[in-house]
Design a protein around this motif. Sequence first.
Motif, PDB file in Angstrom:
ATOM      1  N   GLU A 104     113.671 -30.174 -24.516  1.00  0.00           N
ATOM      2  CA  GLU A 104     112.752 -29.244 -25.164  1.00  0.00           C
ATOM      3  C   GLU A 104     113.022 -27.806 -24.724  1.00  0.00           C
ATOM      4  N   SER A 105     113.319 -27.625 -23.441  1.00  0.00           N
ATOM      5  CA  SER A 105     113.631 -26.295 -22.929  1.00  0.00           C
ATOM      6  C   SER A 105     114.922 -25.754 -23.527  1.00  0.00           C
ATOM      7  N   GLN A 106     115.934 -26.616 -23.636  1.00  0.00           N
ATOM      8  CA  GLN A 106     117.216 -26.201 -24.217  1.00  0.00           C
ATOM      9  C   GLN A 106     117.055 -25.812 -25.685  1.00  0.00           C
ATOM     10  N   LEU A 107     116.320 -26.621 -26.427  1.00  0.00           N
ATOM     11  CA  LEU A 107     116.122 -26.331 -27.849  1.00  0.00           C
ATOM     12  C   LEU A 107     115.326 -25.037 -28.036  1.00  0.00           C
ATOM     13  N   SER A 108     114.329 -24.832 -27.184  1.00  0.00           N
ATOM     14  CA  SER A 108     113.527 -23.610 -27.267  1.00  0.00           C
ATOM     15  C   SER A 108     114.373 -22.377 -26.980  1.00  0.00           C
ATOM     16  N   SER A 109     115.245 -22.492 -25.974  1.00  0.00           N
ATOM     17  CA  SER A 109     116.118 -21.371 -25.622  1.00  0.00           C
ATOM     18  C   SER A 109     117.108 -21.077 -26.749  1.00  0.00           C
ATOM     19  N   GLN A 110     117.681 -22.134 -27.341  1.00  0.00           N
ATOM     20  CA  GLN A 110     118.629 -21.929 -28.432  1.00  0.00           C
ATOM     21  C   GLN A 110     117.929 -21.392 -29.675  1.00  0.00           C
ATOM     22  N   PHE A 111     116.709 -21.830 -29.917  1.00  0.00           N
ATOM     23  CA  PHE A 111     115.928 -21.302 -31.044  1.00  0.00           C
ATOM     24  C   PHE A 111     115.744 -19.801 -30.896  1.00  0.00           C
ATOM     25  N   ARG A 112     115.448 -19.365 -29.670  1.00  0.00           N
ATOM     26  CA  ARG A 112     115.272 -17.939 -29.404  1.00  0.00           C
ATOM     27  C   ARG A 112     116.578 -17.182 -29.603  1.00  0.00           C
ATOM     28  N   ASP A 113     117.688 -17.772 -29.163  1.00  0.00           N
ATOM     29  CA  ASP A 113     119.000 -17.136 -29.340  1.00  0.00           C
ATOM     30  C   ASP A 113     119.328 -16.954 -30.821  1.00  0.00           C
ATOM     31  N   ILE A 114     119.050 -17.984 -31.609  1.00  0.00           N
ATOM     32  CA  ILE A 114     119.324 -17.919 -33.049  1.00  0.00           C
ATOM     33  C   ILE A 114     118.463 -16.842 -33.700  1.00  0.00           C
ATOM     34  N   ALA A 115     117.185 -16.785 -33.322  1.00  0.00           N
ATOM     35  CA  ALA A 115     116.289 -15.769 -33.880  1.00  0.00           C
ATOM     36  C   ALA A 115     116.762 -14.367 -33.512  1.00  0.00           C
ATOM     37  N   THR A 116     117.280 -14.196 -32.304  1.00  0.00           N
ATOM     38  CA  THR A 116     117.785 -12.883 -31.876  1.00  0.00           C
ATOM     39  C   THR A 116     118.985 -12.460 -32.710  1.00  0.00           C
ATOM     40  N   ILE A 117     119.901 -13.395 -32.961  1.00  0.00           N
ATOM     41  CA  ILE A 117     121.075 -13.090 -33.776  1.00  0.00           C
ATOM     42  C   ILE A 117     120.659 -12.733 -35.204  1.00  0.00           C
ATOM     43  N   VAL A 118     119.697 -13.482 -35.754  1.00  0.00           N
ATOM     44  CA  VAL A 118     119.197 -13.192 -37.102  1.00  0.00           C
ATOM     45  C   VAL A 118     118.591 -11.794 -37.148  1.00  0.00           C
ATOM     46  N   MET A 119     117.822 -11.443 -36.130  1.00  0.00           N
ATOM     47  CA  MET A 119     117.201 -10.119 -36.082  1.00  0.00           C
ATOM     48  C   MET A 119     118.258  -9.017 -36.057  1.00  0.00           C
ATOM     49  N   GLN A 120     119.343  -9.234 -35.300  1.00  0.00           N
ATOM     50  CA  GLN A 120     120.395  -8.223 -35.182  1.00  0.00           C
ATOM     51  C   GLN A 120     121.193  -8.066 -36.475  1.00  0.00           C
ATOM     52  N   LYS A 121     121.242  -9.112 -37.285  1.00  0.00           N
ATOM     53  CA  LYS A 121     122.101  -9.093 -38.463  1.00  0.00           C
ATOM     54  C   LYS A 121     121.359  -8.810 -39.766  1.00  0.00           C
ATOM     55  N   THR A 122     120.044  -8.647 -39.717  1.00  0.00           N
ATOM     56  CA  THR A 122     119.285  -8.516 -40.955  1.00  0.00           C
ATOM     57  C   THR A 122     118.375  -7.291 -40.932  1.00  0.00           C
TER      58      THR A 122
END
Length: 357
Positions: A104-122
């Motif tokens: 659960e911790s790993q998935l939460s961390s990766q979810f945050r990473d993906i959201a950060t990349i989306v924010m930077q690219k959009t």
Amino acid sequence: MSVKLQQPVGQKRLTNVAVVRLKKHGMRFEIACYKNKVLSWRSGVEKDLDEVLQSHHTVYSNVSKGILAKSLDLNKAFGHDDQTRICLEILDKGELQVAGKERESQLSSQFRDIATIVMQKTINPETQRPYTISMIERLMHETHFAVEPHNSSKKQALDVIRELQKHFPIKRSPMRLGLTVSGQNFSTLLEKLGAWDANVVSKDESGSRQSIICEMDPGFFRDCDTLVRNLQGRLEILAVSVHFEEDTHVDDYDDYEDVPSALPKGSTDSAVQLSEKIQKQTLSDEKKAGAEVKQNRCSTCNVSVGDAKQFRDHFKSDWHKHNLKRKTKQLPPLTSEECLGDMDMNDSNTDIKEYSF
């Protein structure tokens, strides 16, 4: 009468075990590994298979119960029973079994990473500004996005952007490019840029070679690069991600799958210039911050000293030590210049005394 306890023979205890599981043809196959070594192997750091496996090149159907996989099942699922090759395949394609809270911790961390990349690219097409990270996460939850732990965050971020574009006002932040072609090909370039809905920032039509600075969707980058090459022109990447006017964000170039893995020379120069500008701004901010630092005061020397480091250095100085001696004799403190003169005079008097003696 003493009884000698017999220890079981042939039992291999697996401690600190990490199980990598692969399901194939309806059958489950597992290997026992060291968890940190599995991650090192998949990242390319570890090369020795024996350092990864806890049980030497052994394939199980159930590691926790110690049940080995049958040769018949291995042949049916993999087409052979070479356990070394099967271990390598399970390592590469299998799922690393972890505890529920850790997963659960790993998935939460990766979810945050993906959201950060989306924010930077959009950006928001109405305001030409990026969404906040909390807004991106909320939109991802509304589209019922689920993290795939085996896929890279960058690839999943691009998939998320495509999905969000179907439901919300969001688009890829444009790239800023500098294009230079010959005068006879300039009209062809402008026509293509119009077809790609590129935003022309500036033009320079002087001389035999004409240049243009434009902003376009990163999805058209490869087509633009091919066009400029065919026109025997030059393409420079001025900014990978432009969020809004007079505020550009240069992201890590490898984050984009639409562009090649190496920066052209011109874009490198631009990145260096931007880095220097940021560095100068940082130094300027540090100076301003330093000016606002509270001054420390030395009561012995009756003077204000700068920051904490300068204050500590002052206490080690000859000036402070000399005034400290004067303070014990109930004499007033001297300035640094007066202190130097007084110490020189004392040294001279000492030399005269030694010479006369």
